[in-house]
Design an enzyme around this catalytic site. Structure first.
Site, PDB file in Angstrom:
ATOM      1  N   HIS A 155    -105.216 -45.096  32.272  1.00  0.00           N
ATOM      2  CA  HIS A 155    -105.621 -44.638  33.605  1.00  0.00           C
ATOM      3  C   HIS A 155    -107.137 -44.557  33.695  1.00  0.00           C
ATOM      4  O   HIS A 155    -107.796 -44.109  32.762  1.00  0.00           O
ATOM      5  CB  HIS A 155    -105.050 -43.245  33.888  1.00  0.00           C
ATOM      6  CG  HIS A 155    -103.567 -43.231  34.104  1.00  0.00           C
ATOM      7  ND1 HIS A 155    -102.868 -42.100  34.440  1.00  0.00           N
ATOM      8  CD2 HIS A 155    -102.652 -44.235  34.043  1.00  0.00           C
ATOM      9  CE1 HIS A 155    -101.587 -42.398  34.575  1.00  0.00           C
ATOM     10  NE2 HIS A 155    -101.429 -43.682  34.326  1.00  0.00           N
ATOM     11  N   TYR A 165    -103.315 -33.553  40.050  1.00  0.00           N
ATOM     12  CA  TYR A 165    -103.482 -32.115  39.830  1.00  0.00           C
ATOM     13  C   TYR A 165    -103.559 -31.482  41.214  1.00  0.00           C
ATOM     14  O   TYR A 165    -104.485 -31.777  41.978  1.00  0.00           O
ATOM     15  CB  TYR A 165    -104.783 -31.818  39.073  1.00  0.00           C
ATOM     16  CG  TYR A 165    -104.732 -32.124  37.597  1.00  0.00           C
ATOM     17  CD1 TYR A 165    -104.924 -33.409  37.115  1.00  0.00           C
ATOM     18  CD2 TYR A 165    -104.512 -31.107  36.667  1.00  0.00           C
ATOM     19  CE1 TYR A 165    -104.892 -33.683  35.749  1.00  0.00           C
ATOM     20  CE2 TYR A 165    -104.484 -31.371  35.294  1.00  0.00           C
ATOM     21  CZ  TYR A 165    -104.667 -32.659  34.850  1.00  0.00           C
ATOM     22  OH  TYR A 165    -104.630 -32.921  33.507  1.00  0.00           O
ATOM     23  N   PRO A 215    -102.878 -25.711  28.959  1.00  0.00           N
ATOM     24  CA  PRO A 215    -102.687 -27.166  29.046  1.00  0.00           C
ATOM     25  C   PRO A 215    -103.413 -27.867  30.196  1.00  0.00           C
ATOM     26  O   PRO A 215    -103.430 -29.095  30.251  1.00  0.00           O
ATOM     27  CB  PRO A 215    -101.170 -27.310  29.230  1.00  0.00           C
ATOM     28  CG  PRO A 215    -100.722 -26.006  29.804  1.00  0.00           C
ATOM     29  CD  PRO A 215    -101.648 -24.964  29.279  1.00  0.00           C
ATOM     30  N   LYS A 231    -106.268 -30.892  26.588  1.00  0.00           N
ATOM     31  CA  LYS A 231    -107.122 -31.003  25.395  1.00  0.00           C
ATOM     32  C   LYS A 231    -106.402 -30.788  24.060  1.00  0.00           C
ATOM     33  O   LYS A 231    -106.951 -31.144  23.011  1.00  0.00           O
ATOM     34  CB  LYS A 231    -108.262 -29.972  25.475  1.00  0.00           C
ATOM     35  CG  LYS A 231    -109.273 -30.256  26.547  1.00  0.00           C
ATOM     36  CD  LYS A 231    -110.091 -31.481  26.206  1.00  0.00           C
ATOM     37  CE  LYS A 231    -110.929 -31.950  27.361  1.00  0.00           C
ATOM     38  NZ  LYS A 231    -111.164 -33.384  27.371  1.00  0.00           N
ATOM     39  N   TYR A 233    -113.278 -34.095  31.057  1.00  0.00           N
ATOM     40  CA  TYR A 233    -111.874 -34.520  30.926  1.00  0.00           C
ATOM     41  C   TYR A 233    -111.756 -35.629  29.876  1.00  0.00           C
ATOM     42  O   TYR A 233    -110.839 -35.647  29.061  1.00  0.00           O
ATOM     43  CB  TYR A 233    -111.333 -34.998  32.280  1.00  0.00           C
ATOM     44  CG  TYR A 233    -109.822 -35.015  32.343  1.00  0.00           C
ATOM     45  CD1 TYR A 233    -109.121 -34.003  32.978  1.00  0.00           C
ATOM     46  CD2 TYR A 233    -109.078 -36.046  31.740  1.00  0.00           C
ATOM     47  CE1 TYR A 233    -107.736 -34.002  33.021  1.00  0.00           C
ATOM     48  CE2 TYR A 233    -107.707 -36.054  31.770  1.00  0.00           C
ATOM     49  CZ  TYR A 233    -107.031 -35.031  32.413  1.00  0.00           C
ATOM     50  OH  TYR A 233    -105.661 -35.031  32.440  1.00  0.00           O
TER      51      TYR A 233
HETATM   52  C1  PHB Z   1     -98.591 -34.367  30.421  1.00  0.00           C
HETATM   53  O1  PHB Z   1     -98.515 -35.569  30.730  1.00  0.00           O
HETATM   54  O2  PHB Z   1     -97.672 -33.794  29.823  1.00  0.00           O
HETATM   55  C2  PHB Z   1     -99.823 -33.593  30.769  1.00  0.00           C
HETATM   56  C3  PHB Z   1    -100.844 -34.227  31.446  1.00  0.00           C
HETATM   57  C4  PHB Z   1    -101.984 -33.504  31.770  1.00  0.00           C
HETATM   58  C5  PHB Z   1    -102.089 -32.177  31.422  1.00  0.00           C
HETATM   59  C6  PHB Z   1    -101.063 -31.552  30.729  1.00  0.00           C
HETATM   60  C7  PHB Z   1     -99.924 -32.258  30.402  1.00  0.00           C
HETATM   61  O3  PHB Z   1    -103.200 -31.478  31.780  1.00  0.00           O
END
Ligand code: PHB
Ligand code: APR
Length: 393
Positions: free
Chosen positions: A74, A201, A290, A294, A382
């Protein structure tokens, strides 16, 4: 006869397995002791974002082939708020992307690589006690109901948030910095095509939601829930309705929920993360909420540093790398803590309970969407571009 190895590794998560793999590449012997079964660790659903540098580390150490075939590259993420969606274009802003590839797939690839080269990975083997950490370490473990002893030069505590490694630091030898968040994430893995080609997000009045994915027909979806919520109070209809609302994705298709679980949100850093011959890595040393994706990246960066320090010691007798291990890792861990706390506070909450906070979040999200400098700061953190984690490549 007393069993012996060079490095005794507690835990077969990404940290322990990658450490064993890197040590093997450097000609150093290790034994990995894991209390769960192979099947359990290979099917445990966790996060799934690898920074570019972490993906490169898998590739350059020879375990990236399936990731490159099946992982999803991505170039950015979406932020959803106030009824609008904004793309943060990582490639344009910092020239790096991310790899979406489930943690348990990394674990499967590492186990296969270790076993293919005769690696000693013992499942259903629980470590009970670590002794002699100031001088001649030994690991007491239980296998098939029999307690045994493994002597080693070094012990790596890669045993996650609730392991024996952290508990073995003598009282007074370290400080623990902790923050517990009032929210949790309800996570589902569902057999449905992702509604978006990249992660979303979402900040919604009713709380945070995240749309991630594992493949063209598997989606990984999260909802902010109350820390005390029981997954039983979230029947499928309620989950799907809430996801569609918070993500503003009315077309999100329902699919079979193949896994459901609640992830706690907490931050923890131990200082220092070493004592004598014991070195902690990954979740054993530090835990991040989460939201910044990270956890696995920090675990891999820790063991890269640890493997290099151990190899230096065996090659030249120099303990420079080992002595500086904790400080080296903690700089990175605190940077990640800051970013994870920032993302968590930017995106979580309940507008009905704290409307002022919600307005502040919308103001900050709008700023990130409009300002190249603010978006660049998010992208740098990120992807870990410009934070020196993976070098300048
Ligand atoms: C996930 O794909 O499980 C995932 C992606 C981004 C995050 C946390 C988990 O910030
Ligand atoms: N004896 C043997 N194994 C143990 C013991 C013990 N006493 N205690 C814990 N373990 C094992 C656990 O069963 C687990 O498989 O240690 C392993 C630790 O692995 P992870 O929890 O995956 O931790 P780590 O390798 O540091 O990876 C960090 O995991 O939780 C996520 O977000 C986190 O992505 C990050 C990653």
């Amino acid at each position: 006869m007393l069993e012996r190895t060079q490095v005794g590794i507690v835990g077969a998560g990404p940290a322990g397995l990658m450490l064993s793999h890197l040590l093997h590449l450097a000609g150093i012997e290790s034994v990995v002791l894991e209390r769960r079964s192979r099947k359990y660790v290979e099917s445990r659903v966790r996060a799934g974002v690898l920074e570019d540098g972490a993906a490169e580390m898998l590739r350059s150490s020879g375990v990236g082939e399936r990731m490159d075939r099946e992982g999803l590259v991505h170039g950015g993420i979406y932020l959803q708020f106030g009824g609008e969606r904004h793309r943060i274009d990582f490639m344009d802003l910092v020239g790096r992307g991310i790899m979406v590839y489930g943690q348990q797939e990394v674990v499967k690839d590492l186990i296969e690589a270790r076993l293919a080269t005769g690696g000693d990975v013992r499942f259903e083997t629980e470590v009970r006690r670590l002794d002699g950490l100031g001088g001649e370490p030994s690991i007491s473990y239980l296998h098939d109901g029999v307690e045994r002893l493994l002597a080693c030069d070094f012990v790596a505590g890669c045993d996650g948030a609730h392991g024996v490694g952290r508990m073995s630091l003598p009282a007074g030898s370290h400080a623990a910095y902790e923050r517990v968040y009032p929210h949790a994430w309800l996570g589902i893995l569902a057999r449905t095509p992702p509604a978006s080609e990249e992660l979303i997000y979402a900040r919604h009045e009713r709380g945070f939601a995240l749309h991630s994915m594992r493949s063209p027909d598997m989606s990984r979806l999260y909802l902010q829930v109350d820390g005390a919520d029981d997954p039983g109070s979230w029947p499928p209809n309620r989950i799907w309705d809430e996801l569609r609302l918070r993500l503003n994705e009315p077309t999100l298709q329902e699919g079979e929920i193949v896994e459901i679980g609640v992830t706690e949100m907490r931050s923890l850093v131990l200082e220092p993360i070493q004592y004598g011959k014991l070195f902690l890595a990954g979740d054993a040393a530090h835990i991040v909420p989460p939201t910044g994706a990270k956890g696995m990246n920090l675990a891999l960066a820790d063991v890269r540093a640890l493997a290099a320090a151990v190899a230096k010691w065996y090659m030249s007798g120099s303990s420079d790398g080992l002595d500086g291990y904790s400080e080296n890792c903690l700089q990175r861990a605190w940077r990640a803590q800051h970013f994870s706390a920032f993302m968590t506070s930017l995106l979580h909450g309940d507008a009905a309970k704290d409307p002022f906070e919600h307005k502040l979040q919308l103001a900050n999200l709008t700023y990130i969407a409009r300002s190249r400098a603010a978006a660049t700061a998010l992208a740098e953190n990120y992807t870990s571009a410009a934070t020196g984690v993976w070098g300048s490549s």
